[in-house]
Design an enzyme around this catalytic site. Structure first.
Site, mmCIF file in Angstrom:
data_model
loop_
_atom_site.group_PDB
_atom_site.id
_atom_site.type_symbol
_atom_site.label_atom_id
_atom_site.label_comp_id
_atom_site.label_asym_id
_atom_site.label_seq_id
_atom_site.Cartn_x
_atom_site.Cartn_y
_atom_site.Cartn_z
ATOM 1 N N ASP A 100 0.840 -1.189 0.000
ATOM 2 C CA ASP A 100 0.000 0.000 0.000
ATOM 3 C C ASP A 100 0.878 1.243 0.000
ATOM 4 O OD1 ASP A 100 -2.774 1.138 0.471
ATOM 5 O OD2 ASP A 100 -3.041 -0.938 1.129
ATOM 6 N N GLU A 262 -6.481 3.161 -5.869
ATOM 7 C CA GLU A 262 -7.802 3.085 -5.260
ATOM 8 C C GLU A 262 -8.461 4.422 -5.522
ATOM 9 O OE1 GLU A 262 -10.202 2.782 -1.072
ATOM 10 O OE2 GLU A 262 -8.564 4.169 -1.434
ATOM 11 N N HIS A 331 -10.810 -4.675 2.760
ATOM 12 C CA HIS A 331 -10.869 -4.391 4.198
ATOM 13 C C HIS A 331 -11.824 -3.261 4.560
ATOM 14 C CE1 HIS A 331 -8.287 -1.495 2.377
ATOM 15 N NE2 HIS A 331 -8.310 -0.774 3.472
#
Ligand code: TEU
Ligand code: CA
Length: 567
Positions: A100, A262, A331
């Protein structure tokens, strides 16, 4: 000339949420040695890319998405040595590893912010977005009002007042996640250094957190008073594209790596612009339309799930975008079995969803536990939630005088903790998440680990886990499933059929893969036009089917067949 398909398109990805994957030292928190111990499980499952949610140093206000040290490992998860071992062990097994990259904001504990808030003339002041407040006309001389009307993703104002320097700083997420100032070239070069550091350590790319929001083109008031007021000034701005190009050119293009962004609030056309065919920006994006299209009014009050809205959205994105991510869970989202599946037919509906995920065009991302059909958490009291968002929503809805049962219901259906419960490896009391059965994990384990767990599904021939394995293997041997085009063959409110085809040079016709599914809890017969299509196929061979019998379509019945299309 044969088109070579890059690894980030041919492999299947698996997301690990480190805190909840595997706890090797019994402190109730998942860790890197735990992940290493499960790499062989991932190889057996057949996935080829791991996306690791943040393991960096963090005070965990937002469970790692608030980073206080980009080149450090959170001691709860292990050491930098452990991380290097993970990289090597993944390589040994031909598993790619992406991390990430959270650079819209840092933690308020990050040394940059600690400096930045000291005074207006601190060298790090410009790393963040500081603004004087507006005088409060009703209370002159009192606490000023925020600089504009922008709202935070976690509800409430996006501005926090800082007493020391008497200015506000911007935070699109929690107030402990101050937004970086991407107008400052020093921020960009600091991020390039961080990226280079990790790529040089041997990782294969990044999942870039809310990357479409990083550039704020103006700090004017948001005009539309929608749930995220102000978004027109930071969502997918031109400046964001320029930054992405710079990161590609100066860093990413020097490595064999890929980047997935994202991207909240992003439309098909914006997604196209973020992923140009010349790879000058991102390679693919996680968009939200298919997970939000059925939240008709507001994300906190969901209307009952309507499968055709999900399917219509998936189909439209398949038709309009050449390549993208495919996902049903992560998540932040509730579990797909609970949300998109059926209570009455949990296994069948989860198998149907898996078939969709693994046969559409794009790179599938499986979220840990999805392969065994893990369900939403079983939370009954606010004290059981760990997510900062759950607590902010709780507090605000309490202020608004929502009754307790409604607040609880909101969190039970929408909370991000639903997907963060510990991975269910065995039927032991904590699901085998911690190696000692007496250890209490950081977040409540689902009691259904007694029946839904990896160990038992390994043994059961027709378990969901084995279904995933079977489909992943099929995707490796049927080239149409990776490189083939997508064509919708039939659609009504419940039944869908699509084909994936690759043109071959043989005169005998094209080899195609066809998926047929019944997204409903009623047994249905084949509608005439679909029956016609299926009849016209040559050498049709069923490769995988939720039910052994395909004379009709039972609840959540779905199958994959291969055939030759007559020319
Ligand atoms: O999420 C961004 C995001 O906007 C949502 O998925 C978010 O969880 C939801 O809209 C809140 O209502 C990313 C990360 O995936 C998430 O875990 C982080 O909390 C967030 O960014 C901030 O870093
Ligand atoms: Ca641990």
């Amino acid at each position: 000339m044969k088109h070579v398909i890059p690894w980030w398109q041919s492999k299947i990805a698996y997301q690990i949420y480190p805190r909840s994957f595997c706890d090797s030292n019994n402190d109730g928190i998942g860790d890197i040695p735990g992940i290493i111990s499960k790499l062989d499980y991932l190889v057996e499952l057949g996935v080829g890319i791991i996306w690791l949610s943040p393991v960096y140093r963090s005070p965990n206000e937002d469970m790692g998405y608030d980073i206080s040290g980009y080149r450090e490992i959170n001691p709860e998860y292990g050491t930098m040595e452990d991380m290097k071992t993970l990289i090597q062990e993944a390589k040994k097994r031909d598993l790619k590893l992406i991390m990430d990259l959270v650079v819209n904001h840092t933690s308020d504990q990050h040394p940059w912010f600690v400096e930045s808030r000291k005074s207006k003339d601190n060298p790090y002041r410009e790393f963040y977005i500081w603004q004087p407040g507006k005088t409060n006309p009703w209370n002159k001389g009192g606490k000023p009002l925020p600089p504009n009307n922008w709202s935070s993703f976690f509800t409430g104002s996006a501005w926090e007042y800082d007493r020391t320097s008497q200015e506000f700083y911007l935070h699109l997420f929690s107030k402990k996640q101050p937004d970086l100032n991407w107008h400052n070239p020093q921020v960009c070069s600091a991020v390039k250094d961080i990226m280079t550091f990790w790529l040089d350590l041997g990782i294969d790319g990044f999942r870039c957190d809310v990357i479409n929001l990083i550039y704020k083109s103006s700090l004017e008031n948001g005009k539309k008073r929608i749930s995220l007021t102000g978004q027109e000034w930071y969502n997918n701005q031109e400046g964001c594209h320029e930054i992405l190009q710079e990161l590609r050119q100066d860093v990413l293009s020097h490595y064999d790596c890929f980047v997935v962004g994202e991207t909240v609030l992003t439309t098909v056309n914006q997604a196209k612009a973020l992923c140009p065919p010349d790879r000058s920006e991102l390679d693919m994006v996680f968009t939200f339309e298919h997970v939000e299209c059925h939240q008709v009014n507001n994300k906190w009050f969901k209307t009952p799930f309507r499968p055709h809205l999900l399917m219509n959205t998936l189909i439209r994105w398949q038709q309009e975008l050449d390549w993208n991510t495919l996902y049903f869970e992560n998540h932040d989202q509730p579990r797909s079995t609970t949300r998109f599946g059926s209570k009455k037919y949990p296994v069948e509906s989860a198998k149907m969803l898996a078939l969709i995920l693994l046969t559409l065009r794009g790179t599938p991302f499986i979220y840990q536990g999805q392969e065994i059909g893990m369900t939403n958490g079983e939370f009954t009291s606010i004290s059981e939630f760990r997510d900062v968002e759950a607590h902010t929503v709780w507090a605000i809805s309490r202020k608004l005088k929502f009754p307790r049962w409604l607040r609880m219901k909101m969190l039970q259906t929408t909370s991000r903790d639903n997907a963060r419960t510990p991975m269910q490896w065995t039927d032991s009391p904590n699901g085998g998440f911690s190696s000692q059965p007496s250890t209490t994990p950081w977040l409540k384990v689902n009691s259904n680990c007694a029946t839904i767990n990896v160990a038992s599904q390994k043994e059961e021939a027709d378990s969901l886990l084995n279904w995933y394995k079977q489909l992943i293997q099929l995707r490796k041997i049927i080239p149409q499933l990776i490189g083939g085009t997508f064509t919708l063959l039939y659609q009504d409110k419940h039944i869908y059929a699509y084909k994936r085809s690759l043109s071959s040079l043989a005169d005998s016709g094209d080899k195609i893969a066809i998926v047929v599914l019944n997204y409903s809890s009623k047994t249905r017969s084949y509608p005439a036009p679909l029956a016609q299509i299926l009849k016209s196929l040559d050498n049709a061979k069923i490769l995988a089917s939720v039910y052994p019998d395909t004379t009709n379509l039972p609840p959540y019945g779905a199958f994959l067949l291969e055939a030759v299309e007559k020319v």
